[in-house]
Write a protein that holds these residues in place. Structure first.
Motif, mmCIF file in Angstrom:
data_model
loop_
_atom_site.group_PDB
_atom_site.id
_atom_site.type_symbol
_atom_site.label_atom_id
_atom_site.label_comp_id
_atom_site.label_asym_id
_atom_site.label_seq_id
_atom_site.Cartn_x
_atom_site.Cartn_y
_atom_site.Cartn_z
ATOM 1 N N SER A 99 -1.804 6.616 5.021
ATOM 2 C CA SER A 99 -2.907 6.426 4.065
ATOM 3 C C SER A 99 -2.537 6.971 2.691
ATOM 4 C CB SER A 99 -4.185 7.085 4.587
ATOM 5 O OG SER A 99 -3.970 8.465 4.801
ATOM 6 N N GLU A 100 -1.788 8.070 2.630
ATOM 7 C CA GLU A 100 -1.384 8.609 1.327
ATOM 8 C C GLU A 100 -0.410 7.663 0.633
ATOM 9 O OE1 GLU A 100 -0.068 12.668 1.219
ATOM 10 O OE2 GLU A 100 -1.424 13.226 2.842
ATOM 11 N N GLU A 132 -11.285 6.005 -2.089
ATOM 12 C CA GLU A 132 -10.218 6.929 -2.480
ATOM 13 C C GLU A 132 -9.681 6.565 -3.863
ATOM 14 O OE1 GLU A 132 -7.104 7.135 0.415
ATOM 15 O OE2 GLU A 132 -8.480 7.651 2.041
ATOM 16 N N HIS A 143 4.653 10.902 1.690
ATOM 17 C CA HIS A 143 3.293 10.387 1.846
ATOM 18 C C HIS A 143 3.025 9.854 3.255
ATOM 19 C CE1 HIS A 143 2.416 11.047 -2.272
ATOM 20 N NE2 HIS A 143 3.248 10.126 -2.740
ATOM 21 N N ALA A 157 -2.399 4.834 -0.733
ATOM 22 C CA ALA A 157 -3.156 5.300 -1.902
ATOM 23 C C ALA A 157 -2.238 5.428 -3.114
ATOM 24 C CB ALA A 157 -3.825 6.631 -1.593
ATOM 25 N N ALA A 158 -0.985 5.900 -2.891
ATOM 26 C CA ALA A 158 -0.033 6.037 -4.000
ATOM 27 C C ALA A 158 0.355 4.675 -4.556
ATOM 28 C CB ALA A 158 1.210 6.789 -3.534
ATOM 29 N N SER A 218 -9.783 8.932 -7.155
ATOM 30 C CA SER A 218 -8.575 9.287 -7.897
ATOM 31 C C SER A 218 -8.791 9.076 -9.393
ATOM 32 C CB SER A 218 -7.401 8.444 -7.399
ATOM 33 O OG SER A 218 -6.289 8.583 -8.227
ATOM 34 N N ARG A 244 3.013 10.480 7.124
ATOM 35 C CA ARG A 244 2.995 11.590 8.083
ATOM 36 C C ARG A 244 3.277 11.039 9.483
ATOM 37 N NH1 ARG A 244 3.206 15.147 4.403
ATOM 38 N NH2 ARG A 244 1.396 15.389 3.069
#
Length: 188
Positions: free
Chosen positions: A56-57, A69, A130, A60-61, A73, A132
């Motif tokens: 998810s990170e 999200e 990012h 998002a990036a 941001s 995991r």
């Protein structure tokens, strides 16, 4: 003077014994031994491990995460952008106020405004951090059931032969008594 003389001689009897020893012949043939070892019964249950991937990170990036999200941001950047905009307005005002500057401050400000990029960052930095990964392995369940060996033994009877001995008793010499009368001369 001659006197009769009586002589008695005795011979004892002799017994003869002849023996032949007994003999024993024993043969023991080896037994038959059979050993079988069945394989042990083994069961192994191994459940699959669990792999959890949270990207998810990373999304998002890349600006492809959830809308909430993404908006959060942008919202979190608004305060600092507003403060930077105020500081820029003050700086631009100070530049326009410098009348002693030989450069045309208005032309420079227009050029800077045309070249200025949007201060809001819609995407983040790309990084492998990012994503995991979390893996949980499960221990295998091992059941081993040993099997007893199968042992069979067949014994063979010993082979025994007996030869009896013998004893022979016989008269080796007869007993006897010999009585003789002979003349005996005392002076001779």
């Amino acid at each position: 003077m001659e006197l009769p003389r009586l002589s008695i001689h005795q011979t004892y009897a002799k017994i003869g014994i002849q023996t032949q020893a007994a003999s024993l012949d024993i043969q023991s043939p080896p037994g038959e031994l059979s050993i079988q070892q069945p394989q042990a019964k083994m069961e192994i249950e191994s459940s699959r491990g669990e792999l959890e991937i949270d990207s998810s990170e990373a999304w998002a990036a890349l600006g492809m995460g959830s809308n909430l999200e993404w908006l959060n941001s942008i919202y979190s950047q608004c305060k600092s952008i507003a403060l930077q905009a105020i500081a820029k307005i003050v700086e631009d005002g100070n530049r326009m106020a410098q009348i002693t500057n030989p450069n045309n401050a208005f032309a420079e400000l227009a050029r800077d405004a045309f070249q200025r990029k949007n201060p809001i960052q819609y995407v983040g930095e790309a990084s492998v951090d990012h994503v995991r990964l979390h893996y949980r392995a499960h221990a295998p369940i091992i059941n081993i059931e040993p099997q007893l060996p199968l042992i069979e033994y067949t014994a063979h009877k010993p082979e025994i032969q007996y030869h009896p001995g013998s004893v022979e008793v016989y008269l080796k010499q007869k007993n006897s008594v010999e009585i003789r009368v002979s003349e005996y001369d005392k002076y001779i």
